[in-house]
Design a protein around this motif. Sequence first.
Motif, PDB file in Angstrom:
ATOM      1  N   VAL A 191      35.837 117.430  -0.990  1.00  0.00           N
ATOM      2  CA  VAL A 191      34.681 117.111   0.214  1.00  0.00           C
ATOM      3  C   VAL A 191      34.055 115.082  -0.403  1.00  0.00           C
ATOM      4  CG1 VAL A 191      32.639 117.448   1.105  1.00  0.00           C
ATOM      5  CG2 VAL A 191      34.209 119.428  -0.236  1.00  0.00           C
ATOM      6  N   ASP A 192      34.864 115.192   0.833  1.00  0.00           N
ATOM      7  CA  ASP A 192      33.835 113.164   2.020  1.00  0.00           C
ATOM      8  C   ASP A 192      32.805 113.753   2.284  1.00  0.00           C
ATOM      9  OD1 ASP A 192      34.188 111.141   2.300  1.00  0.00           O
ATOM     10  OD2 ASP A 192      35.156 110.841   4.043  1.00  0.00           O
ATOM     11  N   THR A 193      31.611 112.913   2.059  1.00  0.00           N
ATOM     12  CA  THR A 193      29.918 113.769   2.074  1.00  0.00           C
ATOM     13  C   THR A 193      29.440 112.550   3.081  1.00  0.00           C
ATOM     14  OG1 THR A 193      29.443 112.440  -0.258  1.00  0.00           O
ATOM     15  CG2 THR A 193      30.357 115.226  -0.184  1.00  0.00           C
ATOM     16  N   HIS A 194      28.721 112.850   3.855  1.00  0.00           N
ATOM     17  CA  HIS A 194      28.353 111.535   4.938  1.00  0.00           C
ATOM     18  C   HIS A 194      26.751 112.112   5.154  1.00  0.00           C
ATOM     19  CE1 HIS A 194      31.746 109.791   5.080  1.00  0.00           C
ATOM     20  NE2 HIS A 194      32.742 110.754   5.625  1.00  0.00           N
ATOM     21  N   LYS A 195      25.734 111.968   5.476  1.00  0.00           N
ATOM     22  CA  LYS A 195      24.908 112.013   5.244  1.00  0.00           C
ATOM     23  C   LYS A 195      24.339 113.315   6.530  1.00  0.00           C
ATOM     24  CE  LYS A 195      20.302 110.388   7.845  1.00  0.00           C
ATOM     25  NZ  LYS A 195      19.901 108.923   8.696  1.00  0.00           N
ATOM     26  N   ASP A 196      25.189 113.462   8.114  1.00  0.00           N
ATOM     27  CA  ASP A 196      25.455 114.671   8.823  1.00  0.00           C
ATOM     28  C   ASP A 196      25.964 115.162   8.655  1.00  0.00           C
ATOM     29  OD1 ASP A 196      22.638 113.622   9.949  1.00  0.00           O
ATOM     30  OD2 ASP A 196      23.534 111.581  10.865  1.00  0.00           O
TER      31      ASP A 196
ATOM     32  N   PHE B 179      31.910 119.930   8.701  1.00  0.00           N
ATOM     33  CA  PHE B 179      30.681 120.849   8.479  1.00  0.00           C
ATOM     34  C   PHE B 179      29.431 120.298   8.731  1.00  0.00           C
ATOM     35  CE2 PHE B 179      34.155 123.231   6.433  1.00  0.00           C
ATOM     36  CZ  PHE B 179      34.649 124.249   7.230  1.00  0.00           C
ATOM     37  N   PRO B 180      28.374 120.437   9.285  1.00  0.00           N
ATOM     38  CA  PRO B 180      27.266 119.899   9.329  1.00  0.00           C
ATOM     39  C   PRO B 180      26.458 119.976   7.718  1.00  0.00           C
ATOM     40  CG  PRO B 180      26.793 122.053  10.300  1.00  0.00           C
ATOM     41  CD  PRO B 180      28.629 121.854  10.547  1.00  0.00           C
ATOM     42  N   THR B 181      25.605 118.637   7.066  1.00  0.00           N
ATOM     43  CA  THR B 181      24.942 118.454   6.133  1.00  0.00           C
ATOM     44  C   THR B 181      23.488 119.525   6.628  1.00  0.00           C
ATOM     45  OG1 THR B 181      24.085 117.326   6.639  1.00  0.00           O
ATOM     46  CG2 THR B 181      25.732 116.633   5.690  1.00  0.00           C
ATOM     47  N   THR B 182      23.473 121.367   6.629  1.00  0.00           N
ATOM     48  CA  THR B 182      22.786 121.601   7.140  1.00  0.00           C
ATOM     49  C   THR B 182      23.129 122.998   5.249  1.00  0.00           C
ATOM     50  OG1 THR B 182      23.733 123.331   8.379  1.00  0.00           O
ATOM     51  CG2 THR B 182      22.220 121.512   9.265  1.00  0.00           C
ATOM     52  N   ARG B 183      21.874 124.044   5.401  1.00  0.00           N
ATOM     53  CA  ARG B 183      22.442 125.023   4.569  1.00  0.00           C
ATOM     54  C   ARG B 183      23.626 126.124   5.332  1.00  0.00           C
ATOM     55  NH1 ARG B 183      17.018 128.555   4.365  1.00  0.00           N
ATOM     56  NH2 ARG B 183      16.426 126.199   4.513  1.00  0.00           N
ATOM     57  N   ASP B 184      22.743 126.033   6.562  1.00  0.00           N
ATOM     58  CA  ASP B 184      25.053 127.093   7.135  1.00  0.00           C
ATOM     59  C   ASP B 184      25.750 126.261   7.296  1.00  0.00           C
ATOM     60  OD1 ASP B 184      22.075 128.796   7.449  1.00  0.00           O
ATOM     61  OD2 ASP B 184      21.960 128.220   9.864  1.00  0.00           O
ATOM     62  N   GLY B 185      25.591 124.792   7.099  1.00  0.00           N
ATOM     63  CA  GLY B 185      26.413 123.681   6.726  1.00  0.00           C
ATOM     64  C   GLY B 185      27.808 123.897   5.493  1.00  0.00           C
ATOM     65  N   TYR B 186      26.663 124.142   4.483  1.00  0.00           N
ATOM     66  CA  TYR B 186      27.067 124.507   3.212  1.00  0.00           C
ATOM     67  C   TYR B 186      27.730 125.941   3.090  1.00  0.00           C
ATOM     68  CZ  TYR B 186      24.384 120.335   2.392  1.00  0.00           C
ATOM     69  OH  TYR B 186      24.031 119.351   2.584  1.00  0.00           O
ATOM     70  N   ALA B 187      27.226 127.085   3.811  1.00  0.00           N
ATOM     71  CA  ALA B 187      27.583 128.431   3.515  1.00  0.00           C
ATOM     72  C   ALA B 187      29.117 128.843   4.483  1.00  0.00           C
ATOM     73  CB  ALA B 187      26.887 129.499   4.278  1.00  0.00           C
ATOM     74  N   ALA B 188      29.304 127.435   5.288  1.00  0.00           N
ATOM     75  CA  ALA B 188      30.199 128.055   6.334  1.00  0.00           C
ATOM     76  C   ALA B 188      31.848 126.953   5.571  1.00  0.00           C
ATOM     77  CB  ALA B 188      30.185 127.609   7.500  1.00  0.00           C
TER      78      ALA B 188
ATOM     79  N   SER C 246      23.670 111.164  -3.923  1.00  0.00           N
ATOM     80  CA  SER C 246      23.195 111.308  -3.434  1.00  0.00           C
ATOM     81  C   SER C 246      23.984 111.979  -1.892  1.00  0.00           C
ATOM     82  CB  SER C 246      24.143 110.144  -2.645  1.00  0.00           C
ATOM     83  OG  SER C 246      25.006 109.314  -2.530  1.00  0.00           O
ATOM     84  N   SER C 247      24.800 111.472  -1.070  1.00  0.00           N
ATOM     85  CA  SER C 247      24.527 112.142   0.424  1.00  0.00           C
ATOM     86  C   SER C 247      25.592 113.861   0.304  1.00  0.00           C
ATOM     87  CB  SER C 247      25.339 111.780   1.363  1.00  0.00           C
ATOM     88  OG  SER C 247      26.788 111.663   0.411  1.00  0.00           O
ATOM     89  N   GLY C 248      26.394 113.668  -1.422  1.00  0.00           N
ATOM     90  CA  GLY C 248      26.620 115.639  -2.005  1.00  0.00           C
ATOM     91  C   GLY C 248      25.661 115.941  -2.509  1.00  0.00           C
TER      92      GLY C 248
END
Length: 193
Positions: free
Chosen positions: A5-10, A29-38, A59-61
């Motif tokens: 995973v390459d992480t970013h803010k959004d 994937f979005p950086t939201t709870r649903d995004g992490y599950a997805a 940080s972002s990850g």
Amino acid sequence: MILGVDTHKDVHVAAILTIAGVLLATHSFPTTRDGYAATLEWAHRFGDVNAAGIECTGSSGSALMKYLQTQNVTVFEVNQPDRALRRKAGKTDAVDAEAAARAVIAGRSLATPKTGIGAAEDLRQMRLVKSSAVKARTTAINQLKGLVVGAEPALRDQLRGLSTKALSLNTVQLSILVLRCGYGAYRVGEAGL
């Protein structure tokens, strides 16, 4: 399967590779709870996820790392790819995500990410707060001294040469006087500072 995973803010960009290093797919994937599950659901479509390599777990990850750990995925913090290699391969988030997974497969540049809990994290947070407070104090003192330089001569003469503590106390007294009487009522000689 290995997740990178390459992480970013959004948005995080994920890549899934076989243990042999074959790239199967990449996806954002979005950086939201649903995004992490997805992200994890998507990765599981290709098989069991043995491990994940994530950039910037401090940080972002961080939130994704914690989510994956709760789902019993072994997470490694990987270093960002070498800039020279990134230029040769063409810099994209998908390439960086793939590189994170390949780092796990190769056993290169792996670190166990900090959990973000416990005494060490508490101490880190306290040091961060202290450092921030010291910087804010320094900024305020520098601004106050800068204002003295530009003040009207009578006030500047009265405040020049005072220690930082004395200057701060005089400024507080002056502020109270101005609030009580209004700025127009203030006269340097009558301030009693």
